[in-house]
Scaffold this motif. Structure first.
Motif, PDB file in Angstrom:
ATOM      1  N   MET A 164     -88.202 103.291  80.235  1.00  0.00           N
ATOM      2  CA  MET A 164     -87.205 102.508  79.498  1.00  0.00           C
ATOM      3  C   MET A 164     -85.788 102.795  80.004  1.00  0.00           C
ATOM      4  O   MET A 164     -84.946 101.906  80.065  1.00  0.00           O
ATOM      5  CB  MET A 164     -87.311 102.788  77.998  1.00  0.00           C
ATOM      6  CG  MET A 164     -88.631 102.348  77.378  1.00  0.00           C
ATOM      7  SD  MET A 164     -88.711 102.643  75.599  1.00  0.00           S
ATOM      8  CE  MET A 164     -88.466 101.003  74.973  1.00  0.00           C
ATOM      9  N   TYR A 184     -95.982  96.880  76.464  1.00  0.00           N
ATOM     10  CA  TYR A 184     -94.705  97.504  76.813  1.00  0.00           C
ATOM     11  C   TYR A 184     -93.728  96.490  77.413  1.00  0.00           C
ATOM     12  O   TYR A 184     -92.560  96.426  77.031  1.00  0.00           O
ATOM     13  CB  TYR A 184     -94.946  98.655  77.803  1.00  0.00           C
ATOM     14  CG  TYR A 184     -93.714  99.081  78.552  1.00  0.00           C
ATOM     15  CD1 TYR A 184     -92.781  99.928  77.976  1.00  0.00           C
ATOM     16  CD2 TYR A 184     -93.475  98.622  79.857  1.00  0.00           C
ATOM     17  CE1 TYR A 184     -91.652 100.316  78.660  1.00  0.00           C
ATOM     18  CE2 TYR A 184     -92.335  99.002  80.544  1.00  0.00           C
ATOM     19  CZ  TYR A 184     -91.422  99.849  79.945  1.00  0.00           C
ATOM     20  OH  TYR A 184     -90.287 100.222  80.614  1.00  0.00           O
ATOM     21  N   THR A 242     -90.243  95.672  75.495  1.00  0.00           N
ATOM     22  CA  THR A 242     -89.077  96.253  76.159  1.00  0.00           C
ATOM     23  C   THR A 242     -88.092  95.164  76.585  1.00  0.00           C
ATOM     24  O   THR A 242     -86.872  95.328  76.459  1.00  0.00           O
ATOM     25  CB  THR A 242     -89.497  97.081  77.387  1.00  0.00           C
ATOM     26  OG1 THR A 242     -90.418  98.085  76.986  1.00  0.00           O
ATOM     27  CG2 THR A 242     -88.289  97.749  78.036  1.00  0.00           C
TER      28      THR A 242
END
Length: 461
Positions: free
Chosen positions: A377, A436, A440
């Protein structure tokens, strides 16, 4: 014996305190303050100013070269061995030394900005500090400097204050040559500096007290007083007011022409009519200003005083070199401005002041996946913390809530085995489990929108 030792230790504790006149902020306030500095850096850079960082401490003789009187009283001096040292009380003196010292290595005109702390040993009071940040720009010429540089400065002021989120302000502009020429015409040249300082206080003391001070303290005749007060306080078009004096003083005429040239280009530099005013009472207190002068006020809070000031000077480095180096500059008292905005409730509460965009809360003993997720991230440009303390789940969420962290990511056995993450939006409480990549990307978009805000509320009310 141990009890006596513990009691003695308690008695020897030093009470923590912050010195009077020094600002110390809690984390959210510091984030807002730092964001103001960042906005100013970005604005200064748009105009081609290069950053400088001069020392906080100089040889005392450097800072006292043009000092004396009140300036000398305000300077913090130190002694180390045989060396007399001093903390800088402004950024201009250090710039003058810098330009004189590095003249052969610099390219002129030099366009520099500096944002840093300065120190003044004056009595601390509400809104006045002993340690504070100044944000300065200066354009320094080698032998000469075109009037267009003076016309550009209001454009810089306008963009800087707008970038901070301020809307209601006015840049008041005058030219000291106009005032000096007027004093020649009124036969006041011998006391011009004293008259200028008194006239500059018009807004603070009013017309009646100004008139009394000019007559009783400075010895002006009633006719001189009346003419001077009409000149600096008339509501008529300032160029109409000045017209009757043209042709009577070369200095006055030069100042008139410079003001006219400056006003002609303000719109081109992006300054609307609503945000500037030619004000014939503005003189600025510092003696080294010789041409255009600027003072910027918050329209809805005139009692605050000028939040951004500056002007043209003929010879920046005269105390350090024989070279003639004219310049023009401005200074923002950033600490004082922040204090005033905070006191008036004008700091933007919606501004993203959290230390992180995402808090990752691992739900398993093995932290490997949480560490990899946080690293991934961060590579997407997100600011990420991992909560690793052995606390109850409610405490972990409370941690994110108190810091204002917008998103919390949960990573448990189910998420890990299915290659998913669970994201909680702390603002609306919504919780989503998905891949994800999808989540994200969504977090990045929302954080991008949050970061667009200004540290100050968009509209002053």
């Amino acid at each position: 014996m141990d009890e006596n030792l513990n009691l003695e230790n308690k008695m020897n504790k030093v009470k923590p305190r912050t010195l009077s006149g020094f600002m110390e902020l809690l984390p959210p306030g510091q984030v807002s303050f730092d964001s103001m500095i960042l906005k100013l850096r970005e604005s200064f850079s748009l105009y081609g100013f290069t950053p400088l960082d001069t020392p906080l401490m100089e040889a005392a003789e450097i800072l006292l070269a043009k000092g004396g009187g009140e300036t000398e009283k305000q300077i913090y001096t130190l002694r180390k061995g045989d060396n007399d040292l001093a903390l800088r009380y402004e950024l201009t003196a250090s710039l003058a030394k810098y330009v004189a010292l590095h003249y052969n290595d610099l390219t002129f005109p030099l366009r520099r900005y500096e944002i840093g702390k300065v120190y003044r040993g004056e009595r601390a009071q509400r809104g006045r500090f002993r340690e504070f940040y100044q944000a300065d720009i200066d354009i320094i010429g080698d032998g000469s400097l075109n009037i267009m540089n003076e016309a550009e400065v209001p454009g810089v002021i306008y963009r800087c204050l707008k970038s901070l989120g301020l809307e209601s302000f006015v840049i008041r502009i005058n030219n000291r040559k106009v005032l000096s020429g007027l004093y020649e015409i009124l036969e006041l040249s011998d006391i011009a500096t004293d008259v200028m300082r008194v006239v500059d206080k018009l807004d603070k003391i009013g017309v009646e007290k100004l008139s009394k001070t000019l007559r009783e303290d400075l010895g002006l005749s009633q006719a001189q007083t009346d003419e001077l007060i009409h000149f600096v306080s008339s509501n008529d078009n300032p160029f109409d007011v000045m017209e009757k004096y043209r042709g009577k003083s070369e200095k006055f005429d030069t100042g008139f022409e410079e003001l006219a040239a400056l006003q002609k280009h303000l719109a081109g530099f992006g300054v609307p009519d609503t945000h500037f005013k030619i004000d014939l009472s503005i003189a600025r207190g510092l003696d080294y200003y010789t041409g255009t002068v600027y003072e910027t006020y918050l329209t809805d809070y005139p009692e605050v005083g000028a939040v951004c000031s500056g002007g043209r000077y003929d010879n920046l480095a005269e105390y350090y070199t024989d070279r003639k180096m004219p310049g023009v500059g401005l200074s923002i008292g950033l600490t004082r401005l922040f204090f005033v905005l905070q006191e008036q409730g004008l700091l933007n509460e919606a501004f993203l002041s959290a230390p992180a965009d995402v808090l990752v809360i691992p739900m398993t003993d093995d932290l490997t996946h949480a560490v990899k997720l946080a690293t991934s991230m961060r590579e997407m440009g997100l600011r990420v913390q991992i909560y690793t303390e052995d606390k109850k789940f409610k405490v972990k969420l409370s941690y994110a809530n108190k810091l204002g962290i917008p998103f919390v990511v949960f990573l448990g056995e189910d998420e890990i085995s299915n290659d998913l993450i669970t994201v909680k939006d702390m603002e609306n409480g919504e919780q989503t489990t998905a891949s994800y990549g999808i989540l994200t990307a969504g977090i990045c978009e929302k954080i991008k929108a949050l970061r667009k805000g200004a540290p100050i509320k968009e509209h002053l009310v």
